[in-house]
Design an enzyme around this catalytic site. Sequence first.
Site, PDB file in Angstrom:
ATOM      1  N   SER A  55       0.851  -1.190   0.000  1.00  0.00           N
ATOM      2  CA  SER A  55       0.000   0.000   0.000  1.00  0.00           C
ATOM      3  C   SER A  55       0.888   1.241   0.000  1.00  0.00           C
ATOM      4  CB  SER A  55      -0.914  -0.013   1.220  1.00  0.00           C
ATOM      5  OG  SER A  55      -1.840  -1.063   1.107  1.00  0.00           O
ATOM      6  N   HIS A  57       0.667   3.470  -2.525  1.00  0.00           N
ATOM      7  CA  HIS A  57       0.775   3.922  -3.919  1.00  0.00           C
ATOM      8  C   HIS A  57      -0.573   4.340  -4.488  1.00  0.00           C
ATOM      9  CE1 HIS A  57       4.680   2.150  -3.648  1.00  0.00           C
ATOM     10  NE2 HIS A  57       4.210   0.927  -3.551  1.00  0.00           N
ATOM     11  N   HIS A 219       8.944   3.526  -3.428  1.00  0.00           N
ATOM     12  CA  HIS A 219       8.869   3.067  -2.036  1.00  0.00           C
ATOM     13  C   HIS A 219       9.707   3.930  -1.132  1.00  0.00           C
ATOM     14  CE1 HIS A 219       7.898  -0.493  -4.440  1.00  0.00           C
ATOM     15  NE2 HIS A 219       7.050  -0.739  -3.486  1.00  0.00           N
TER      16      HIS A 219
END
Lengths: 333, 333, 213, 213
Positions: A55, A57, A219
């Site tokens: 998660s 993004h 990330h």
Amino acid sequence: MKKLINDPKNVVNEAVAGFEVAHGDIVRVSHDPIFIVRSDAPIRGKVGLVSGGGSGHEPLHGGFVGYGMLDAAVPGAVFTSPTPDPILAATQAVDGGAGVLHIVKNYTGDVLNFETAADLASAEGIDVRAVIINDDVAVKDSLYTAGRRGVAGTVLVEKITGAAAERGDDLDAVVAVAEKVNSRVRTMGVALTPCVVPHAGEPSFVLADDEIEIGIGIHGEPGRERIKLEPADAIVDRLLAAILDDLPFVRGDNALLFVNGMGGTPQVELYIAFRRAAEVLEEKGIAVTRSLIGNYTTSLEMAGISISVLKLDEELMSLWDAPVQTAALRWGR
Amino acid sequence: MKKLINDPKNVVNEAVAGFEVAHGDIVRVSHDPIFIVRSDAPIRGKVGLVSGGGSGHEPLHGGFVGYGMLDAAVPGAVFTSPTPDPILAATQAVDGGAGVLHIVKNYTGDVLNFETAADLASAEGIDVRAVIINDDVAVKDSLYTAGRRGVAGTVLVEKITGAAAERGDDLDAVVAVAEKVNSRVRTMGVALTPCVVPHAGEPSFVLADDEIEIGIGIHGEPGRERIKLEPADAIVDRLLAAILDDLPFVRGDNALLFVNGMGGTPQVELYIAFRRAAEVLEEKGIAVTRSLIGNYTTSLEMAGISISVLKLDEELMSLWDAPVQTAALRWGR
Amino acid sequence: LTLDTTWTVRWIRRSAEVLAASRAALNTLDRDIGDGDHGENMDRGFQAILPKLENLAIETTPGTVLKLVATTLISTVGGAAGPLYGTAFLKAAGAVGTAQSLDAAALVALVTAARDGIVLRGKAEEGDKTMIDAWTPAVNAAAAAQAAGSGVGALLLAAADAAASGAQATEPLVARKGRASYLGERAIGHRDPGSQSTSLLLRAAADVVLATP
Amino acid sequence: LTLDTTWTVRWIRRSAEVLAASRAALNTLDRDIGDGDHGENMDRGFQAILPKLENLAIETTPGTVLKLVATTLISTVGGAAGPLYGTAFLKAAGAVGTAQSLDAAALVALVTAARDGIVLRGKAEEGDKTMIDAWTPAVNAAAAAQAAGSGVGALLLAAADAAASGAQATEPLVARKGRASYLGERAIGHRDPGSQSTSLLLRAAADVVLATP
Ligand SMILES: Nc1ncnc2c1ncn2[C@@H]1O[C@H](COP(=O)(O)OP(=O)(O)O)[C@@H](O)[C@H]1O
Ligand SMILES: Nc1ncnc2c1ncn2[C@@H]1O[C@H](COP(=O)(O)OP(=O)(O)O)[C@@H](O)[C@H]1O
Ligand SMILES: [Mg+2]
Ligand SMILES: [Mg+2]
Ligand SMILES: [Mg+2]
Ligand SMILES: [Mg+2]
């Protein structure tokens, strides 16, 4: 760390619960194991499309579940790929007898967890295939490394492959479309500010006030290179140069130009970048015939952008234009 | 200040130029004076809808120009209302003989500049009316002050009024719909971080790491109150309490719940807030039958949200559902 | 001395304790050259095992415990570490079979199978700057200790020491696998987080033997 | 002494100079209790006037210059200040008519009409913490100076001084108009940016008379 959250442990659960209430017309949500699925799944005879990943993004991937795009999305913890259980459950939930395609961004964790889930699903008689997205030109590709990362180009793969599945292509054909898009899209990103993962509570890297990070992933990883802040046009030129070095174009080609916000970038800046990128492409004789601008593959609140260029042909254009009805991308219905 | 721009003076010009390239299928752009107009304007016999205001709130307003919503948008300098010239030019460009409605957020500057433009347009024989949007409950309303500000509720006014104009309502009817929506929508916002106006180069206010600003506007103005950071649910409860205090609901009412990101808020946080807001409304017997979640009325890269609640009836629901095709909001075609 | 189910359970409990205490430190290592979640991931996985170690059936063997660890890690950790450590424990469980207790030879088989499992999934070689750089020296040290006739305590200590040196030796390397590979030369000077967690796991294994009277 | 077209042009040039120098300071005042653009807005407007002051026609009067200032401000400033100052200069132009030069009575008419124009558009009263709090004392001081038989220089100096005190006197006020009104009590202790720019404009008017030999 200042975030509009309750408990770092509940960020994904609560966000998905909100998503369920907001988009109940388009999706259903399974809470344990956690995944988001088209409300009309499984669809008999249609190839099912499942994607997922860490998660943080958003709207990738949950925002792309719906008619003409994904059948299911599996959100992991923030920036951590999901485990095989929910991937398997999502695969089962969308299997309409025509097979299921896993759209996986190329990270060791994502690949391994999807692989395990695919093995388990195959053992249950579901025909599962995977396409590994690796559009990030910041990373040198090599047989001996983890290879390129999958980043914002994933959105284009999901949209176009979703349209192919929706029109009734069989599994082989759907896989072929996904691979074709992946082979024709390249992406490169830049960060102006880092992001803060909720459970970490600290920035993923530290940038001075006049520094930017070129070639970042999604990330909060550091990028390939740290440079001094430059005007937008110069930054865009760098990103495009890396893309065009890698993706052969000839004058007269058509392209889809995708300027993606990393989450904390004002929209005016996305359009300023788009303007320059379109200008550079046009100068090279590449026609920008389709475009996408917005926060589609984000890194929480990171400021920055990525630019993706997809080389179009007639088929890809018509699949791009086909109707889509998801929380984050919608046209034609 | 770290921004993906070239020159602070060219932020608006260049962004609008990018917008023109990206959305040439939906809009045309006039560069001098600067405004964005539906590509099929003027439409004979249809009431023209013009809005505008300072830039930095994107996609408001340019992102809402197109079928079923605005006919034109007039962007001023960042956070500065446009002057009368482009408003007049936009009004002329969309006049299809059935009159033009100005949708104006209630700020002294916006009101005065739109007023001047309306006077000039009237002098040329165009039937111009204005509706002043003032949905912000953070500001106490009074005859003796500048009154409430227009904030994110403007998006709902533009969508619903746009649908009324598109279905062929005459000017009086379109004005009535706009006023009805404005009278039934209330908004309250919170900032976790300030924003930096390009030409200023410094944050609009300074917040400590554990402070948030309640009741902010959309121009980086300080809010009504500075408090310690709280969990998301507690913050949402505060915002909703202010809204529901002001807007009378009875059990069984239907509402559109709009959670708006201020530009730098990760999408998971918007959905976490949406989840709580929907929960509170449901507890009060108010059904959330429509929703909107995303960055629609922003303050550059500010982190924070606003919550808007619109009291629905059958007419507003069907106008909300009507097709719309703009850069930022699209469904039904 | 051989190591029984009680030791296996103690090892895993001790690992959970150490990983919880090292959560932030592992996150920091991962933040430098990865995505900052390795401590979080490992802690989540091992915390999920703890309740399952209560009320184990009487017929539980070391192999059953290792299998339980494997399936729990696979289903709770995610990321790269989940499948890799999951496979490691699964293969380790296979290697020890249904033995009631483990002697030196069984321990060598255990770490060797664990390492081979990781290589099978992750395709990393020594020197790629991954957890393999801790596992392989540990396997070699364990085998050497067994060949030299060491007992299980000395064997695990040798393995733990080798893993620790192996982890430290990742610092000057450029990564060829995992997220650190995206950084090229910029990964130099940073320790691989997975090699560090491997070192912690093997240290925990030795510690519980040495702490046993 | 009466003030002619040259004085009017000098006044506006001097204003542009002072506003450019005060751009950041006015932005800061506006950032505290508004949206931080007042300096930017005023500077943009007055800079836009400068090129238009080159090559003025020979028959240009003070009124023509004021009208040019008005239309330029209206079409370049935006925000609240654009229409308000624009109307002020437009009404001032009307008040001085086609006079070739302005005496004390004409100057009183000028500032009075300017102030009245702002009130007409903005509906602010004294004490609302707006530019009116600088204009109204200036108008009163100008009228008093004229009544006392002062010359144009002394009159403008009195007006400028009164505007400066008026601007300062906005500090303890709660605002009832403009963006500062959204802040309630929190506006207390901050000077209204528009009252400050008014004070700068009137000071410029006096300065160019006093600098004229
Ligand atoms: N292909 C691989 N083979 C062996 N170990 C790997 C491989 N890829 C990654 N790793 C290990 O996984 C660790 C990262 O784990 P973790 O941070 O939990 O997962 P992720 O990288 O998905 O965030 C690395 O430090 C490295 O030791
Ligand atoms: N209704 C009003 N009447 C008189 N002056 C006003 C009024 N509203 C605002 N002002 C003045 O305008 C100034 C703000 O101008 P500016 O910052 O340029 O515009 P905006 O508020 O639109 O950003 C305030 O400081 C105040 O002096
Ligand atoms: Mg991870
Ligand atoms: Mg302003
Ligand atoms: Mg990691
Ligand atoms: Mg202002």
